[in-house]
Design a protein around this motif. Structure first.
Motif, PDB file in Angstrom:
ATOM      1  N   PHE A  71      -6.314  31.162  -7.149  1.00 41.76           N
ATOM      2  CA  PHE A  71      -6.399  29.869  -6.474  1.00 41.76           C
ATOM      3  C   PHE A  71      -7.645  29.858  -5.579  1.00 41.76           C
ATOM      4  O   PHE A  71      -8.108  30.911  -5.143  1.00 41.76           O
ATOM      5  CB  PHE A  71      -5.214  29.664  -5.521  1.00 41.76           C
ATOM      6  N   ILE A  72      -8.103  28.665  -5.237  1.00 38.60           N
ATOM      7  CA  ILE A  72      -9.123  28.527  -4.187  1.00 38.60           C
ATOM      8  C   ILE A  72      -8.459  27.850  -2.997  1.00 38.60           C
ATOM      9  O   ILE A  72      -7.836  26.782  -3.140  1.00 38.60           O
ATOM     10  CB  ILE A  72     -10.326  27.699  -4.663  1.00 38.60           C
ATOM     11  N   SER A  73      -8.589  28.479  -1.846  1.00 36.95           N
ATOM     12  CA  SER A  73      -7.961  27.943  -0.642  1.00 36.95           C
ATOM     13  C   SER A  73      -8.616  26.618  -0.249  1.00 36.95           C
ATOM     14  O   SER A  73      -9.846  26.478  -0.281  1.00 36.95           O
ATOM     15  CB  SER A  73      -8.110  28.963   0.494  1.00 36.95           C
ATOM     16  N   ALA A  74      -7.773  25.670   0.160  1.00 35.56           N
ATOM     17  CA  ALA A  74      -8.294  24.369   0.592  1.00 35.56           C
ATOM     18  C   ALA A  74      -9.099  24.494   1.887  1.00 35.56           C
ATOM     19  O   ALA A  74      -9.904  23.624   2.197  1.00 35.56           O
ATOM     20  CB  ALA A  74      -7.133  23.397   0.786  1.00 35.56           C
ATOM     21  N   ASP A  75      -8.870  25.564   2.645  1.00 35.09           N
ATOM     22  CA  ASP A  75      -9.585  25.746   3.910  1.00 35.09           C
ATOM     23  C   ASP A  75     -10.900  26.512   3.739  1.00 35.09           C
ATOM     24  O   ASP A  75     -11.621  26.713   4.722  1.00 35.09           O
ATOM     25  CB  ASP A  75      -8.697  26.510   4.911  1.00 35.09           C
ATOM     26  N   SER A  76     -11.164  26.949   2.520  1.00 31.61           N
ATOM     27  CA  SER A  76     -12.376  27.742   2.299  1.00 31.61           C
ATOM     28  C   SER A  76     -13.623  26.883   2.487  1.00 31.61           C
ATOM     29  O   SER A  76     -13.688  25.740   2.033  1.00 31.61           O
ATOM     30  CB  SER A  76     -12.366  28.318   0.877  1.00 31.61           C
ATOM     31  N   LYS A  77     -14.614  27.497   3.126  1.00 26.79           N
ATOM     32  CA  LYS A  77     -15.905  26.812   3.264  1.00 26.79           C
ATOM     33  C   LYS A  77     -16.859  27.281   2.170  1.00 26.79           C
ATOM     34  O   LYS A  77     -18.033  26.933   2.178  1.00 26.79           O
ATOM     35  CB  LYS A  77     -16.510  27.109   4.637  1.00 26.79           C
ATOM     36  N   MET A  78     -16.348  28.120   1.263  1.00 22.32           N
ATOM     37  CA  MET A  78     -17.205  28.646   0.185  1.00 22.32           C
ATOM     38  C   MET A  78     -16.558  28.335  -1.162  1.00 22.32           C
ATOM     39  O   MET A  78     -16.446  29.208  -2.025  1.00 22.32           O
ATOM     40  CB  MET A  78     -17.377  30.163   0.371  1.00 22.32           C
ATOM     41  N   GLN A  79     -16.133  27.102  -1.329  1.00 23.50           N
ATOM     42  CA  GLN A  79     -15.380  26.768  -2.544  1.00 23.50           C
ATOM     43  C   GLN A  79     -16.236  26.889  -3.804  1.00 23.50           C
ATOM     44  O   GLN A  79     -15.743  27.317  -4.843  1.00 23.50           O
ATOM     45  CB  GLN A  79     -14.787  25.363  -2.396  1.00 23.50           C
ATOM     46  N   ASP A  80     -17.515  26.524  -3.715  1.00 23.47           N
ATOM     47  CA  ASP A  80     -18.378  26.650  -4.898  1.00 23.47           C
ATOM     48  C   ASP A  80     -18.553  28.122  -5.275  1.00 23.47           C
ATOM     49  O   ASP A  80     -18.510  28.489  -6.449  1.00 23.47           O
ATOM     50  CB  ASP A  80     -19.757  26.028  -4.631  1.00 23.47           C
ATOM     51  N   GLU A  81     -18.739  28.950  -4.246  1.00 22.93           N
ATOM     52  CA  GLU A  81     -18.894  30.390  -4.494  1.00 22.93           C
ATOM     53  C   GLU A  81     -17.577  30.965  -5.047  1.00 22.93           C
ATOM     54  O   GLU A  81     -17.580  31.840  -5.921  1.00 22.93           O
ATOM     55  CB  GLU A  81     -19.278  31.125  -3.206  1.00 22.93           C
ATOM     56  N   ALA A  82     -16.473  30.443  -4.515  1.00 23.97           N
ATOM     57  CA  ALA A  82     -15.161  30.903  -4.990  1.00 23.97           C
ATOM     58  C   ALA A  82     -14.988  30.568  -6.467  1.00 23.97           C
ATOM     59  O   ALA A  82     -14.525  31.398  -7.262  1.00 23.97           O
ATOM     60  CB  ALA A  82     -14.056  30.229  -4.166  1.00 23.97           C
ATOM     61  N   TRP A  83     -15.384  29.359  -6.854  1.00 27.11           N
ATOM     62  CA  TRP A  83     -15.286  28.992  -8.276  1.00 27.11           C
ATOM     63  C   TRP A  83     -16.211  29.861  -9.116  1.00 27.11           C
ATOM     64  O   TRP A  83     -15.848  30.291 -10.219  1.00 27.11           O
ATOM     65  CB  TRP A  83     -15.612  27.514  -8.479  1.00 27.11           C
ATOM     66  N   ALA A  84     -17.394  30.161  -8.594  1.00 32.96           N
ATOM     67  CA  ALA A  84     -18.333  31.016  -9.346  1.00 32.96           C
ATOM     68  C   ALA A  84     -17.692  32.381  -9.621  1.00 32.96           C
ATOM     69  O   ALA A  84     -17.850  32.939 -10.713  1.00 32.96           O
ATOM     70  CB  ALA A  84     -19.620  31.188  -8.543  1.00 32.96           C
ATOM     71  N   PHE A  85     -16.941  32.882  -8.646  1.00 31.37           N
ATOM     72  CA  PHE A  85     -16.281  34.180  -8.826  1.00 31.37           C
ATOM     73  C   PHE A  85     -15.212  34.080  -9.921  1.00 31.37           C
ATOM     74  O   PHE A  85     -15.119  34.942 -10.799  1.00 31.37           O
ATOM     75  CB  PHE A  85     -15.662  34.632  -7.494  1.00 31.37           C
ATOM     76  N   ILE A  86     -14.419  33.022  -9.860  1.00 32.47           N
ATOM     77  CA  ILE A  86     -13.351  32.851 -10.856  1.00 32.47           C
ATOM     78  C   ILE A  86     -13.961  32.680 -12.256  1.00 32.47           C
ATOM     79  O   ILE A  86     -13.511  33.287 -13.232  1.00 32.47           O
ATOM     80  CB  ILE A  86     -12.463  31.632 -10.484  1.00 32.47           C
ATOM     81  N   GLU A  87     -14.988  31.856 -12.332  1.00 35.31           N
ATOM     82  CA  GLU A  87     -15.647  31.606 -13.620  1.00 35.31           C
ATOM     83  C   GLU A  87     -16.203  32.906 -14.195  1.00 35.31           C
ATOM     84  O   GLU A  87     -16.081  33.181 -15.389  1.00 35.31           O
ATOM     85  CB  GLU A  87     -16.777  30.587 -13.390  1.00 35.31           C
ATOM     86  N   PHE A  88     -16.778  33.733 -13.290  1.00 37.88           N
ATOM     87  CA  PHE A  88     -17.345  35.014 -13.715  1.00 37.88           C
ATOM     88  C   PHE A  88     -16.254  35.924 -14.274  1.00 37.88           C
ATOM     89  O   PHE A  88     -16.425  36.568 -15.308  1.00 37.88           O
ATOM     90  CB  PHE A  88     -18.043  35.672 -12.515  1.00 37.88           C
ATOM     91  N   LEU A  89     -15.140  35.953 -13.589  1.00 34.36           N
ATOM     92  CA  LEU A  89     -14.034  36.819 -14.023  1.00 34.36           C
ATOM     93  C   LEU A  89     -13.469  36.362 -15.368  1.00 34.36           C
ATOM     94  O   LEU A  89     -12.933  37.169 -16.130  1.00 34.36           O
ATOM     95  CB  LEU A  89     -12.938  36.826 -12.930  1.00 34.36           C
ATOM     96  N   LEU A  90     -13.597  35.067 -15.656  1.00 34.43           N
ATOM     97  CA  LEU A  90     -13.043  34.558 -16.904  1.00 34.43           C
ATOM     98  C   LEU A  90     -14.065  34.531 -18.045  1.00 34.43           C
ATOM     99  O   LEU A  90     -13.757  34.047 -19.134  1.00 34.43           O
ATOM    100  CB  LEU A  90     -12.458  33.155 -16.677  1.00 34.43           C
ATOM    101  N   GLU A  91     -15.272  35.040 -17.782  1.00 34.31           N
ATOM    102  CA  GLU A  91     -16.231  35.166 -18.888  1.00 34.31           C
ATOM    103  C   GLU A  91     -15.632  36.121 -19.919  1.00 34.31           C
ATOM    104  O   GLU A  91     -14.925  37.067 -19.545  1.00 34.31           O
ATOM    105  CB  GLU A  91     -17.571  35.708 -18.367  1.00 34.31           C
ATOM    106  N   PRO A  92     -15.898  35.875 -21.220  1.00 32.84           N
ATOM    107  CA  PRO A  92     -15.195  36.638 -22.265  1.00 32.84           C
ATOM    108  C   PRO A  92     -15.176  38.151 -22.060  1.00 32.84           C
ATOM    109  O   PRO A  92     -14.120  38.780 -22.186  1.00 32.84           O
ATOM    110  CB  PRO A  92     -15.942  36.249 -23.545  1.00 32.84           C
ATOM    111  N   GLU A  93     -16.317  38.735 -21.704  1.00 36.27           N
ATOM    112  CA  GLU A  93     -16.330  40.205 -21.592  1.00 36.27           C
ATOM    113  C   GLU A  93     -15.489  40.680 -20.392  1.00 36.27           C
ATOM    114  O   GLU A  93     -14.837  41.723 -20.455  1.00 36.27           O
ATOM    115  CB  GLU A  93     -17.763  40.761 -21.522  1.00 36.27           C
ATOM    116  N   ASN A  94     -15.482  39.885 -19.314  1.00 33.06           N
ATOM    117  CA  ASN A  94     -14.663  40.273 -18.158  1.00 33.06           C
ATOM    118  C   ASN A  94     -13.179  40.012 -18.403  1.00 33.06           C
ATOM    119  O   ASN A  94     -12.329  40.791 -17.986  1.00 33.06           O
ATOM    120  CB  ASN A  94     -15.140  39.525 -16.910  1.00 33.06           C
ATOM    121  N   ALA A  95     -12.890  38.890 -19.091  1.00 36.59           N
ATOM    122  CA  ALA A  95     -11.485  38.588 -19.420  1.00 36.59           C
ATOM    123  C   ALA A  95     -10.917  39.685 -20.310  1.00 36.59           C
ATOM    124  O   ALA A  95      -9.750  40.081 -20.172  1.00 36.59           O
ATOM    125  CB  ALA A  95     -11.387  37.228 -20.112  1.00 36.59           C
TER     126      ALA A  95
END
Lengths: 277, 435
Positions: free
Chosen positions: B325-349
């Protein structure tokens, strides 16, 4: 004086006051907006909940069961190590050892001892007896917890009784012996009455401590099976952090305080009366 | 002098009150980031050493190198996760990204603790979105709130050597409840009234896992926990009662073929009853099967996993496992999504499920030769279409606890299956009505 008062206010009194305020609210930390004042609704809900009274009963059974095993055994061990014999210091240290080991570590060890493939079932198998589901059967789980907790508490009780025994003036025992008292009568009419204040201390402190038990139960049974080991503190934890009802949990915490106070007071009254007699 | 003392005391009390009030409000006004807001804080649930090592030594350095974002990862034991998160929410210190099971999604979403991820997803290529196996399991009212990292499921595993010993064909696994019961009877070894080897065991470490076992049979009978609106309890339907009666009969009376209620089996590895020989068949999840392969590879060679049983429906409990999840209080939501997206890249998944176990978050990985050759992943990947999960409703964890308490009572013979389901349905209905 001022730093001590300030520390007391900030570290103790204010959190207690805030906890009491929470007990008068409905508060889910996941929700936004903070606590909502509900007056005594939370107390009414808790006091009319069968689950709470079941937990109170289990707490009393757990504390009483542990004390019934611990106090006489601790006194017996104290009498045993009160004498002078080679290696007595080592013997005392070994008996005190469980007291200094963390309760969490002890619980992890007993979790293995009690497991289906653990030491106790291995020994039962060696003597041809069937395995026992110590922690997973509702008939044996609470008793198994009591045994573990009594073992853990034994050393501490023993040391306090030992200090009490060593404070008894020798001339009283000698006078009793001169009057023809045997060892049993010396123990019954001199040692035991003089140990009443110590016994009150051991029982009251243990009641306060045992009624707040949590970590060993969390590790060994998590309150199961069928809530047979759910003590009040376990229920408070579940209400607060699994059901997110911090208001109810705080109300339970204050009711637990009343219960502990009542149990401690009852013990002091009963034991003091016994001592005077 | 006295005035100064009084002033000191009053200011001390005021400061403490402000501190405590801040702790209690939980509005998140303070934001969820470390001072400076430059470090992305991530909480992963669990304490698997393999996972910790991979995340800290490989995933995070690779992400930091690619994105120039500092990441601070903390692993929080599953047992402590709710406690830590609720206190973090209350104190306004929630991490930017946090992992949890999908069962918590509706509650976090309803209370505005997590953000909807649809805007971020809209920027992904359509084929990427189509490749995400469990995306739908993380949706509430059509909005995506959690990105599942892996899937899980329960399948029937059995010891082929014990099948042969009992005169059963090790390549003909049970297909229906009747087959399961018949095989279990043949495999059970008794010493008087006592079961020495259970024909079958269910995940029954605690009331929650007992309910997951019940869910498997409930779905196979054609039942469900709640109706489609999520507002009406249906687990006490005739299908639910048929399922729970079947399970209670496995444990009840002199003909019982199952035992071990309350014994830890999840992730038990070499101590699992299938390994120690105290059970011949077990409904088992992917992570536990992985632990057996890692800790008892010799026994694992004689374990077969069958497809879900087919009664009215061929199904089993499972679906999206933990996600982020991304916290609604996070001030780094774009960076948080970048982390999630990175983790879900095929080789990382792929690397993630190889380390943690379970079903990959991307369906394209089902064809991956490494995944297909991994015996504790392949059966679950093959059965992915048959797995069904919990309803995504706000009160689900409380509803589940009500059901779990009664399912345990039924399995332990304290009450009948029908009474247990009716009683829990009545209590759950009252809770749903209260909202």
């Amino acid at each position: 004086m001022l730093p001590a008062v300030a520390a007391l206010v900030v570290v103790t009194l204010l959190p207690i006051a805030y906890g009491f305020y929470l007990s008068l609210t409905s508060y889910n930390p996941v929700e936004r907006g903070g606590p909502r004042f509900h007056g005594l609704d939370g107390y009414v809900a808790v006091l009319s909940s069968g689950q709470f009274w079941q937990a109170v009963l289990v707490t009393i059974q757990y504390a009483a069961g542990t004390l019934i095993l611990t106090v006489p055994a601790a006194l017996g061990l104290a009498l045993l190590v009160n004498g002078r014999f080679p290696g007595v210091a080592l013997f005392r240290s070994m008996l005190f050892l469980p007291r200094v080991v963390s309760l969490v570590a002890v619980s992890m060890i007993w979790l293995w001892l009690y497991s289906r493939d653990g030491l106790f079932n291995y020994v039962l198998d060696l003597v041809g007896l069937p395995p026992v589901s110590f922690l997973t059967d509702e008939d044996t789980a609470l008793l198994s917890l009591i045994l573990m907790r009594a073992w853990k508490a034994l050393g501490g009780g023993m040391i306090i009784f030992l200090a009490g025994l060593q404070a008894i003036p020798k001339d009283l025992l000698e006078a009793a012996a001169v009057d023809g008292c045997g060892r049993w009568r010396q123990f019954r009419h001199v040692t035991l009455p003089l140990l009443v204040p110590i016994t009150i201390y051991v029982v009251v402190v243990d009641v306060i401590y045992l009624a707040q038990s949590f970590s060993e139960i969390y590790i060994l049974t998590s309150g199961g099976p069928l809530s047979s080991t759910t003590v009040v503190n376990m229920l408070i934890y579940k209400e607060a952090f699994e059901n997110y009802r911090l208001g109810h949990a705080s109300a339970m915490a204050f009711l637990l305080f009343c219960l502990i106070f009542a149990l401690a007071y009852l013990n002091i009254r009963v034991l003091s009366r016994g001592g005077r007699r | 002098m006295r005035r100064r003392v009084t002033l000191c005391v009053m200011s001390g009390i005021a400061a403490a009150t402000m501190v405590l009030t801040a702790c209690g409000s939980g509005d998140g006004a303070a934001g969820g980031n470390a001072p400076g807001g430059e470090t992305l804080r991530v909480w992963f649930p669990g304490n698997l050493s393999n996972e910790i090592e991979w995340v800290e030594n490989e995933l995070v350095p690779a992400f930091e190198g690619e994105h120039d974002i500092d990441v601070q990862v903390e692993f929080v034991d599953w047992g402590d996760l709710s406690t830590r998160l609720s206190t973090a929410f209350a104190g306004g210190t929630a991490p930017d990204v946090f992992g949890h099971g999908t069962a918590a999604t509706a509650g976090f979403a309803a209370n505005g603790r997590v953000i909807a991820l649809d805007d971020y997803l809209a920027d992904l290529p359509a084929e990427d979105i189509a490749d995400m196996t469990f995306l739908d399991h993380g949706k509430i009212d059509g909005q995506q709130f959690i990105m599942p990292l892996r899937g899980f499921g329960y399948l029937l595993a059995y010891r082929t050597d014990l099948f042969e010993e009992a005169g059963l064909d090790p390549f003909a696994s049970p297909q229906t409840w009747d087959d399961l019961r018949a095989a279990a009877e043949q495999l059970t070894v008794r010493d008087g009234d006592r079961i020495e080897r259970a024909g079958v065991i269910l995940p029954a470490d605690n009331p929650t896992s007992m309910t997951q076992a019940f869910a498997t049979f409930l779905f196979q009978a054609g039942g469900s926990f709640l109706d489609e609106s999520g507002a009406k309890v249906t687990w006490n339907s005739p299908e639910g009662k048929e399922a729970l009666n079947f399970l209670t009969e496995l444990y009840a009376g002199p003909d019982a073929v199952a035992d071990g209620l309350g014994e830890p089996t999840s992730g038990a590895g070499a101590q699992h009853p299938l390994v120690t020989g105290r059970a011949a068949m077990s409904l088992i999840d992917d992570a536990t099967l992985k632990s057996i392969y890692e800790q008892a590879p010799d026994v694992a060679e004689s374990i077969q996993v069958s497809a879900p049983l087919g009664e009215a429906v061929t199904a089993s409990f499972g679906g999206a496992g933990n996600g982020l999840f991304i916290s609604a209080d996070s001030k780094m939501q774009d960076e948080a999504w970048a982390f999630i997206e990175f983790l879900l890249e095929p080789e990382n998944a792929k690397a993630y499920v190889e380390v943690v176990g379970g079903i990959p978050a991307r369906s394209s990985l089902a064809e991956d030769p490494d995944i297909a050759a991994t015996p504790y992943l392949k059966p679950y990947v093959d059965a992915v279409a048959q797995f069904r999960g919990n309803p995504n409703v706000e009160l689900w964890t409380q509803l589940r606890d009500i059901l779990s308490a009664q399912v345990e009572r039924a399995l332990r013979g304290v009450t009948s299956a029908d009474e247990a389901l009716d009683a829990s349905a009545a209590e759950a209905t009252a809770l749903l009505e209260q909202g």
